[in-house]
Design an enzyme around this catalytic site. Structure first.
Site, PDB file in Angstrom:
ATOM      1  N   GLY A   1       0.832  -1.203   0.000  1.00  0.00           N
ATOM      2  CA  GLY A   1       0.000   0.000   0.000  1.00  0.00           C
ATOM      3  C   GLY A   1       0.861   1.244   0.000  1.00  0.00           C
ATOM      4  O   GLY A   1       0.591   2.220  -0.713  1.00  0.00           O
TER       5      GLY A   1
ATOM      6  N   THR B   1      -9.379 -13.114  -7.573  1.00  0.00           N
ATOM      7  CA  THR B   1      -8.873 -12.159  -8.559  1.00  0.00           C
ATOM      8  C   THR B   1      -8.450 -10.851  -7.881  1.00  0.00           C
ATOM      9  O   THR B   1      -9.201 -10.290  -7.079  1.00  0.00           O
ATOM     10  CB  THR B   1      -9.945 -11.887  -9.626  1.00  0.00           C
ATOM     11  OG1 THR B   1     -10.186 -13.091 -10.350  1.00  0.00           O
ATOM     12  CG2 THR B   1      -9.496 -10.813 -10.601  1.00  0.00           C
TER      13      THR B   1
ATOM     14  N   GLU C   1      -7.548  -6.921  -8.385  1.00  0.00           N
ATOM     15  CA  GLU C   1      -7.746  -5.795  -9.320  1.00  0.00           C
ATOM     16  C   GLU C   1      -6.629  -4.814  -9.001  1.00  0.00           C
ATOM     17  O   GLU C   1      -6.769  -3.932  -8.159  1.00  0.00           O
ATOM     18  CB  GLU C   1      -9.131  -5.178  -9.101  1.00  0.00           C
ATOM     19  CG  GLU C   1     -10.268  -6.170  -9.288  1.00  0.00           C
ATOM     20  CD  GLU C   1     -11.375  -6.036  -8.258  1.00  0.00           C
ATOM     21  OE1 GLU C   1     -11.295  -5.137  -7.386  1.00  0.00           O
ATOM     22  OE2 GLU C   1     -12.310  -6.834  -8.279  1.00  0.00           O
TER      23      GLU C   1
ATOM     24  N   TYR D   1     -21.595 -19.635  -2.305  1.00  0.00           N
ATOM     25  CA  TYR D   1     -21.395 -18.944  -3.581  1.00  0.00           C
ATOM     26  C   TYR D   1     -21.451 -19.898  -4.764  1.00  0.00           C
ATOM     27  O   TYR D   1     -22.087 -19.631  -5.776  1.00  0.00           O
ATOM     28  CB  TYR D   1     -20.050 -18.227  -3.552  1.00  0.00           C
ATOM     29  CG  TYR D   1     -19.784 -17.386  -4.774  1.00  0.00           C
ATOM     30  CD1 TYR D   1     -20.412 -16.165  -4.948  1.00  0.00           C
ATOM     31  CD2 TYR D   1     -18.915 -17.823  -5.770  1.00  0.00           C
ATOM     32  CE1 TYR D   1     -20.178 -15.390  -6.077  1.00  0.00           C
ATOM     33  CE2 TYR D   1     -18.679 -17.060  -6.894  1.00  0.00           C
ATOM     34  CZ  TYR D   1     -19.306 -15.847  -7.033  1.00  0.00           C
ATOM     35  OH  TYR D   1     -19.082 -15.090  -8.142  1.00  0.00           O
TER      36      TYR D   1
ATOM     37  N   LYS E   1     -20.825 -16.133 -10.965  1.00  0.00           N
ATOM     38  CA  LYS E   1     -20.104 -16.007 -12.241  1.00  0.00           C
ATOM     39  C   LYS E   1     -18.612 -16.306 -12.127  1.00  0.00           C
ATOM     40  O   LYS E   1     -17.946 -16.498 -13.133  1.00  0.00           O
ATOM     41  CB  LYS E   1     -20.283 -14.583 -12.793  1.00  0.00           C
ATOM     42  CG  LYS E   1     -21.736 -14.241 -13.114  1.00  0.00           C
ATOM     43  CD  LYS E   1     -21.839 -12.979 -13.938  1.00  0.00           C
ATOM     44  CE  LYS E   1     -21.356 -11.773 -13.190  1.00  0.00           C
ATOM     45  NZ  LYS E   1     -22.400 -10.934 -12.655  1.00  0.00           N
TER      46      LYS E   1
END
Lengths: 415, 235
Positions: free
Chosen positions: B115, B137, B139, B172, B179
């Site tokens: 960070g 994932t 980002e 989930y 998805k």
């Protein structure tokens, strides 16, 4: 001249069916793009780097891998192939003196189960550059009155079998399965267009497959697919099917060996001397899984989790010690001893092949029976194949990264 | 309640219903209530495209084809770097395959060290649902003024785990509209698969306004390079 399949007309018909089915299946795979894409050079290089790491030898070069449009796993080292034409052009200096350039069919670029065939070509490199060929020549069991052509054929056959043995040593039993699988579909062709009978190659390798037989004893014989590769009778049949299939496809083509030498039951023992030559090579044999490890990994792959490592189990004693750790330093010191054990390529490939034989075919049958249309069934099967290949690729990458980490963890310190 | 280090260990190594694999070094990765996770080898970057925009009102299969013009995949070896330049955005995924049981959720956050270097590990979606399985994932965005070299194996983020009381009945992976379950590599957005887009499509069709979208799509496909000399673009 007696036909090679002369003993049984029914056998010949059955072989024809096998051949037609195999080619049709391959065509379907290609048309539906089951075999295309989803691979990358990086993962294939990780595969060969992991292989060389596990072989614990610095002497082997990391091969260049070229993707080709031809579906031919049996092409020899590309570098060797290019030497003559480039020399004719007076431009051979562009080739490095040593090195290994392998051809990987584009269609299998994403399928680690068939990358074992690259290991066979690495075996050829060892034969050529580590004096194996020299040793083979010295020990060649020559018969009185053999013609130079027969000696040459015997030598070529021995080198091919030596490369097979080295591939089996490096990649484990999965190499045998991939060779048998490929042999049902394609006719291997050597650099000079002459072949070593695949039945002979499989028969010779089979004697080294005791680890697979041990696994077989744990209950994997329930399905017909695995029986093909593990039961003695069925395996003999498979070898003969492959051998006969190649003779059928080109009965007039000379094989370079006399008919008696082509018969695997006669010829296998005459190459026993290769075992001692291969055993002398300084490459570490593949670490095949114990039956317990194998079943744990197989169950894990069936549940959709990559098989990159074995999860450690905390013993009661360790839990007690962790709970009674007086200081954070003591707690973290105890954690240092709890490690996942990375799997080897031989683990991953053998479990992957078993998964293919036991699950994929079963899923294919179920999809054909349950899907509304053939197209829907094939699309679902393609998805299954992509997932299977993805799991194996992920397993190879993650276990390699873990091996890299473990190699240096004792010496690495934060700056 | 957030799990502490002992509870995380118990779920990972004794009960084994929480899966995070591989854990290369527990003594490095386990914190008081967190478990560090590492960068994997797969990156999914965006590139410039001749497409004007990704039209979410087209059919999903057409959008998937259009997306290929915006995306480029990279797979790294363990000693290769992906250099994230200032202001750039890329999707990546964890080295670890993660299975979250039905009575836990997890949250992904960046590590302080990264960070401070200007690396964001998620844009908005740091929540990992109960029943999730797959690689998570990232980002990734570089908000600093210096390029950041990213190697597989680096610990860029951490997971914390929360008990949600009784097991969820909607893990989930079991949810029909999930998805992103089971993926082994970074996965681009499939926002256009949300049912709301179909509702908008239907409503537009009912109002006769869908023609505009179709005309736009046709214009996108008729690229300047494809036109004959003298032919004008029709939009």
């Amino acid at each position: 001249m007696p036909r090679p399949w002369g003993r049984s007309r029914a056998c010949a018909q059955a072989l024809g069916e096998v051949q037609r089915f195999a080619f049709a299946f391959q065509k379907v795979h290609q048309n539906l793009a089951f075999l295309t894409g989803h691979g990358s050079h990086a993962v294939t290089y990780t595969f060969v780097q992991k292989l060389l790491d596990e072989a614990r030898t610095k002497a082997l070069p990391v091969p260049d891998i070229c993707l080709g449009n031809e579906y031919d796993f049996f092409r020899h080292d590309l570098r060797k192939t290019l030497v003559a034409p480039l020399e004719a052009l007076g431009d051979a200096s562009r080739l490095p003196e040593r090195g290994l350039s392998l051809l990987l069919p584009k269609a299998e670029a994403g399928n680690p189960l068939m990358w074992t065939m690259l290991v066979h070509q690495i075996g050829h490199y060892i034969v050529d550059h580590f004096k194996v060929a020299h040793d083979i020549r010295a020990d060649l069991p020559l018969q009185p009155g053999m013609s130079p052509q027969a000696i040459d054929a015997l030598l070529r056959c021995a080198e091919e079998l030596a490369a097979d043995l080295l591939a089996l040593k490096l990649a484990g039993p999965a190499y045998f399965l991939s060779l048998a699988s490929l042999g049902l579909v394609f006719r291997p062709s050597g650099p000079d267009g002459q072949n070593v009978p695949l039945g002979l190659r499989l028969g010779h390798l089979r004697r080294h497959l005791k680890p697979l037989e041990a696994l077989d004893g744990q209950g994997l014989r329930r399905t017909a697919n695995i029986e093909l590769f593990s039961s003695q009778d069925a395996l003999s049949l498979a070898e003969r099917l492959v051998s006969e299939r190649h003779r059928l496809s080109s009965p007039s083509e000379p094989s370079g060996l006399s008919s008696s030498e082509q018969d695997p039951s006669v010829a296998v023992e005459s190459y026993d001397y290769l075992d001692a030559i291969i055993a002398r090579q300084r490459v570490a044999p593949a670490a095949t899984p114990s039956p317990e490890d194998f079943h744990a990994l197989f169950a894990r792959m069936c549940s959709g989790v990559p098989i990159n490592s074995f999860c450690p189990t905390l013993s009661r004693e360790t839990i007690k010690r962790l709970e009674s750790a007086a200081t954070p330093a003591e707690f973290y010191h105890l954690l240092g001893d709890i490690r996942e054990r990375p799997t080897t390529l031989a683990h991953i490939l053998l479990v992957g092949w078993t998964y293919k034989l036991l699950r994929s075919y079963q899923i294919f049958r179920e999809l054909l029976l349950s899907a509304a249309t053939l197209r829907e069934a094939l699309a679902a099967y393609a998805e299954h194949l992509r997932n299977r290949q993805g799991l194996l690729q992920k397993s190879i990458e993650a276990s390699f990264i873990q091996q890299t980490y473990d190699r240096w963890r004792g010496e690495a310190h934060g700056a | 309640m957030v799990l502490n280090e002992t509870a995380i260990l118990y779920r990972l190594l004794v009960k084994k219903d929480l899966v995070v694999t591989p854990i290369l070094d527990l003594s490095q990765q386990l914190g008081s209530s967190t478990l560090d996770v590492r960068l994997g080898t797969r990156f999914l970057a965006q590139k410039s495209s001749s497409l004007i925009y990704l039209d979410p009102l087209r059919q999903a299969a057409q959008i998937e084809a259009d997306k290929l013009q915006y995306e480029v995949e990279y797979t790294l070896q363990s000693t290769q770097a992906y250099v994230l330049h200032p202001g750039e955005f890329v999707l990546a995924s964890t080295l670890e395959y993660v299975v979250i049981p039905a009575d836990l959720t997890a949250r992904l956050d960046g590590r302080s060290s990264w960070g401070r270097a200007g690396l964001e590990v998620h844009a908005t979606a740091g929540f990992v649902a109960s029943g999730f399985e797959g690689t998570i994932t990232f980002e990734l965005k570089n908000v600093s003024r210096m390029p950041i070299p990213l190697y597989p194996m680096l610990r860029v983020a951490q997971l914390s785990f929360y008990e949600i009381g009784p097991n969820t009945r909607l893990p989930y992976r079991a949810k029909a509209s999930s998805k992103y379950a089971g993926y082994l590599a970074p996965t681009g957005s499939t926002f256009y698969r949300d049912p709301e887009w179909d509702i908008i499509r239907k409503e537009l069709a009912a109002q006769g306004k869908h023609q505009r979208s179709e005309r736009l799509s046709a214009a996108l496909e008729a690229r300047p390079a494809d036109r004959r000399p003298g032919e004008s673009a029709t939009t």
